[in-house]
Write an enzyme that holds these catalytic residues in place. Structure first.
Site, PDB file in Angstrom:
ATOM      1  N   THR A   1       8.597   0.743  11.132  1.00 25.82           N
ATOM      2  CA  THR A   1       9.875   0.053  10.926  1.00 25.82           C
ATOM      3  C   THR A   1      10.872   0.973  10.246  1.00 25.82           C
ATOM      4  OG1 THR A   1       8.684  -2.044  10.742  1.00 25.82           O
ATOM      5  CG2 THR A   1      10.931  -2.012   9.918  1.00 25.82           C
TER       6      THR A   1
ATOM      7  N   TYR B   1      -4.222   1.335   8.349  1.00 25.18           N
ATOM      8  CA  TYR B   1      -3.308   0.541   9.169  1.00 25.18           C
ATOM      9  C   TYR B   1      -3.941   0.349  10.538  1.00 25.18           C
ATOM     10  CZ  TYR B   1       1.263  -0.848  11.152  1.00 25.18           C
ATOM     11  OH  TYR B   1       2.302  -1.522  11.749  1.00 25.18           O
TER      12      TYR B   1
ATOM     13  N   LYS C   1      -3.697  -2.729   6.114  1.00 22.61           N
ATOM     14  CA  LYS C   1      -2.593  -3.479   6.731  1.00 22.61           C
ATOM     15  C   LYS C   1      -3.107  -3.940   8.086  1.00 22.61           C
ATOM     16  CE  LYS C   1       2.136  -3.324   8.479  1.00 22.61           C
ATOM     17  NZ  LYS C   1       3.325  -2.493   8.813  1.00 22.61           N
TER      18      LYS C   1
ATOM     19  N   VAL D   1       2.547  -7.169   4.268  1.00 22.75           N
ATOM     20  CA  VAL D   1       3.538  -6.110   4.498  1.00 22.75           C
ATOM     21  C   VAL D   1       4.458  -6.663   5.570  1.00 22.75           C
ATOM     22  CG1 VAL D   1       3.978  -3.750   5.221  1.00 22.75           C
ATOM     23  CG2 VAL D   1       1.922  -4.266   3.894  1.00 22.75           C
TER      24      VAL D   1
END
Length: 298
Positions: free
Chosen positions: A51, A139, A167, A207
């Protein structure tokens, strides 16, 4: 002191990276955006993630961003730096640079495109964790990387003292619960539609992409659940659904939708870098309408 069950805080935002109109890094804007996010409810920020347009920022820009945000928020929030690449050596270099710039931990995505087998995935994460000198959040986002961190691999990685969190964008709720049951890894929902569901089965927090624009609402979902107001928490999660869907489940990447809405709200964001392209006026207008509906409670 850091809560070991929440090593990076609870309400984390996957922050966009503001740019100037000419496309340069906007460090002043980044500081102002970070300050707003922390003031309105985030106790952690993820910088240089997808992002945050990490594929199109340079190594130097990444470290400059971390230092600028650290200056802006001080010790009011934990800073997690995205350092994952498809190259183990480069990932280690970014992790070491992130620590020097002021990060509290690193977010390491599964190596993408080359699709390494599970033993290679495990070795990659262990090598980065050995060298980083900072706590690591894994992640798991196979929809982007093409490779899953399988639950059994995650369980083995949990024995590394430097690997403390995940995450989770796996969309495998069963697998996630298996890892939660068998390890002490702190799980963070990486998909906004899963914030409450994952928290309810023992996650540390989230998150959030949507927190770029509604940090207080994301915090409130978790606050009300923790206070025992589960019906209120569920209602808040459901109320957020239209905006969550428009920002994260549409054809456009979250970076594009977030920046489109932030720009419409006159908050620091700026353009996206190619190959991404800005959201069109119709999309931005719809996002603005959903945002205003959410704030009004309609």
């Amino acid at each position: 002191m850091t809560n070991p069950s929440r090593p990076f805080g609870r309400t984390l935002c996957a922050m966009v990276t503001p740019f100037t109109e000419s496309g340069a890094l906007d460090l002043d804007g980044a500081g102002r955006l970070a300050d707003r996010l922390v003031t309105e409810g985030c106790d952690g920020l993820v910088l240089n993630g997808t992002t945050g347009e990490s594929p199109t920022t340079t190594d130097a820009e990444k470290t400059e961003l971390i230092a600028a945000v650290r200056d802006a928020v001080g010790d009011r929030a934990r800073l997690l730096a995205g350092v994952g690449t498809a190259d183990t050596r480069h990932t280690v270099e970014l992790a070491l640079a992130a620590g020097k710039a002021g990060a509290d931990g690193v977010l390491v995505v599964t190596p993408y495109y080359s699709r390494p087998p599970q033993d290679a995935v495990e070795a990659h994460f262990r090598e980065v964790a050995d060298a980083a000198g900072l706590p690591v959040m894994l992640y798991d986002i196979p929809g982007r990387t093409g490779t899953r961190i399988e639950p059994e691999t995650m369980i083995r990685l949990a024995d590394h003292p430097g690997i403390v969190a995940v995450k989770d964008c796996s969309y495998d709720f069963l697998g996630t619960q298996k890892v939660l049951e068998r390890t002490g890894l702190a799980y963070y929902a990486g998909c906004d539609e899963h914030i409450l569901a994952l928290y309810a089965v023992g996650a540390a927090g989230c998150v959030s992409t949507v927190a770029n624009v509604v940090p207080g609402l994301v915090r409130d979902i978790l606050d009300t659940f923790e206070a025992g107001d589960t019906a209120v928490s569920a209602r808040l999660q459901r109320r957020a659904t239209p905006l969550v869907e428009a920002m994260t489940a549409a054809d456009l990447p979250g970076t594009v939708t977030v920046k489109g809405l932030l720009n419409a709200l006159r908050l620091p964001a700026g353009p996206v870098r190619a190959p991404l392209r800005a959201a069109g006026p119709e999309t931005v207008g719809r996002l603005r309408g959903l945002y205003e509906d959410l704030l009004s409670g309609s």
